[in-house]
Design an enzyme around this catalytic site. Structure first.
Site, PDB file in Angstrom:
ATOM      1  N   CYS A 170      42.050 -26.200  -4.262  1.00  0.00           N
ATOM      2  CA  CYS A 170      41.261 -26.373  -3.037  1.00  0.00           C
ATOM      3  C   CYS A 170      42.003 -25.786  -1.836  1.00  0.00           C
ATOM      4  O   CYS A 170      43.154 -26.150  -1.559  1.00  0.00           O
ATOM      5  CB  CYS A 170      40.952 -27.855  -2.826  1.00  0.00           C
ATOM      6  SG  CYS A 170      40.257 -28.234  -1.207  1.00  0.00           S
ATOM      7  N   SER A 171      41.343 -24.926  -1.081  1.00  0.00           N
ATOM      8  CA  SER A 171      41.976 -24.311   0.093  1.00  0.00           C
ATOM      9  C   SER A 171      42.237 -25.342   1.190  1.00  0.00           C
ATOM     10  O   SER A 171      43.263 -25.275   1.874  1.00  0.00           O
ATOM     11  CB  SER A 171      41.080 -23.188   0.634  1.00  0.00           C
ATOM     12  OG  SER A 171      39.803 -23.688   1.010  1.00  0.00           O
TER      13      SER A 171
END
Length: 477
Positions: A170-171
């Site tokens: 997940c960024s």
């Protein structure tokens, strides 16, 4: 002066002398039958006069441009958290409304679709969440790694445990990570777990601890949860009562918030922090108590083709599309103004077929299994407007629709989509009572017609009997 004989010549009802008339048994019987038949026809004509008739026509819908269509809905999602459930609207004219909240209510539900509490009011704040642009230098791992084996034990050791549920891919989780670890290091220095221990920051990798994250109803990454010792006991739904943090994610904001949480706990006695009495933390709200959500309310849309979409949405979280399940049960989906039961009863009394397709999807379930990933459930609705003009010149609007549903495998975030297609034509139904003059005309026709036909039959019967008698007399002589 005109003589009386000339006036009598225009008499349509000539009188036959009484001594020239002859009563007969057959004539009496025929007269009785004719009287009963006239009464029967009179009853039928009276019933027809009292019964309303309707005419149905198809015309072009002339609704003005400023006229909006109301959509009422009540849809339950057993695997979509109220934390991220979003109602979106768009149409072919370019209107795009995201996360409608003013006329929409959300309630947490369990796997049996039962509500588990009052209206769910928590949700991500509308402002853009602040992150650190960069973190200078290398940072240490200040937070504690938690898993299914040590989570309960550690949560009972500290009055406050703040956990970052994240996913390595997940960024948003990666943007939070350096700030989280730096804030955790600062708090460990200020509140030594061995000497003070009133607050501790932890982290859970949801790709490795999927069951632990599912138990806490984590559906978006990263999710920051605040567990308070004494209030985090599991209930019958298997969850921990805790709070969710939706504030800024930069180091300063995290440290400030955690210090306010720690200040609510006495460092001398380390009493259980059962509630936050500081009243200063606005970004901390109740976390969802179950993994399901019932979404109900209404929206108003333009009368053009468009879409009603319900899905998970957030401006600062990522979602694992393969883990999203958009199964749902439609309790209500109807269009137009709400019709009161009394008005609907009056309409059904006259037009029993009206309203059968008003709520076509009522109590329809669309369920996908956990093994089915990236499944979007689409409903294609064709909506037709029906107007009923009553005798009192009152117009009642009803919108009926047909529905066709399908399951679509999509790489995007799964959603429940309702494609709306409004017909340019509408059905007009008018009630038209019969006029009293028409009733009188038919009544006269019944009396005169039956009387005349009965007279013809009597004449035929009388002449036939006379002929038979003459034949019999001829045979005897």
């Amino acid at each position: 002066m005109v003589s009386s004989s000339k006036i009598k010549s225009v008499d349509f009802y000539r009188k036959i002398p009484r001594d020239l008339t002859e009563a007969s048994l057959s004539g009496a019987g025929l007269s009785i039958l004719a009287a009963f038949f006239m009464i029967f026809l009179f009853g039928m004509e009276l019933n027809s006069y009292l019964t309303l008739t309707t005419t149905t026509s198809v015309i072009v819908d002339k609704s003005p441009d400023e006229d909006f269509l109301r959509i009422d809905f009540n849809i339950s999602f057993p695997a979509l958290s109220c934390e991220f459930a979003s109602v979106d609207m768009n149409d072919v004219l370019g209107t795009n409304r995201l996360n409608v909240t003013k006329t929409v209510r959300k309630y947490s539900i369990d796997r049996n679709f039962k509500s588990t509490g009052p209206e769910f009011l928590a949700g991500p704040v509308s402002k853009v969440i602040k992150h650190d642009d960069f973190v200078e230098g290398a940072y240490a791992e200040g937070s504690v790694s938690l898993n299914a084996q040590n989570f309960d034990r550690i949560s009972h050791l500290h009055p406050i445990l703040v956990v970052n549920f994240f996913a390595p891919w997940c960024s948003w989780s990666n943007r939070l990570r350096p700030s989280w670890e730096k804030a955790a290091t600062i708090l460990r220095e200020r509140y030594d777990p061995e000497m003070d221990g009133r607050i501790l920051l932890g982290k859970v990798d949801c790709t490795e601890e999927s069951e632990l994250c599912r138990r806490n109803h984590i559906q978006g990454y990263p999710s920051i949860r605040i567990f308070r010792k004494g209030s985090d006991v599991r209930d019958e739904h298997g969850h921990h009562e805790h709070e969710a943090y939706y504030g800024d994610r930069d180091t300063d904001s995290l440290v400030t918030t955690m210090e306010e949480l720690a200040a609510s706990v006495s460092s001398q006695s380390q009493k259980l922090a059962l509630e936050d009495k500081s009243g200063k933390i606005s970004d901390k709200k109740p976390a969802p108590v179950t993994g399901g959500c019932r979404v109900e309310g209404f929206v108003r849309v333009k009368k053009v083709p468009g879409n009603l979409v319900i899905s998970a949405r957030s401006g600062a979280h990522s979602f694992d599309a393969s883990q999203m399940n958009m199964s749902h049960v439609v309790t209500n989906l109807s269009f137009g103004k709400k019709i009161t039961p009394k008005v609907m009863s009056d309409i059904n009394r006259v037009l029993p077929y009206i309203g059968r397709s008003h709520n076509k999807l009522h109590n329809q379930a669309y369920i996908t299994h956990r093994g089915d990933s990236n499944i979007t459930i689409e409903h294609y609705l064709q909506i037709v407007k029906t107007e009923v003009m009553t005798r009192a010149y009152k117009i009642v609007e009803d919108y009926e629709y047909t529905a066709h549903s399908s399951l679509v495998n999509s790489p995007a975030i799964p959603a429940a989509k309702f494609h709306l297609e409004l017909s340019p034509l509408q059905v007009l139904i008018e009630e038209k009572p019969k006029s009293f003059s028409h009733f009188l005309t038919n009544l006269c026709a019944i009396i005169g017609g039956v009387f005349t036909v009965a007279g013809i039959l009597d004449s035929i019967l009388h002449n036939t009997l006379r002929l038979i008698k003459k034949v019999e007399l001829g045979k005897n002589f």
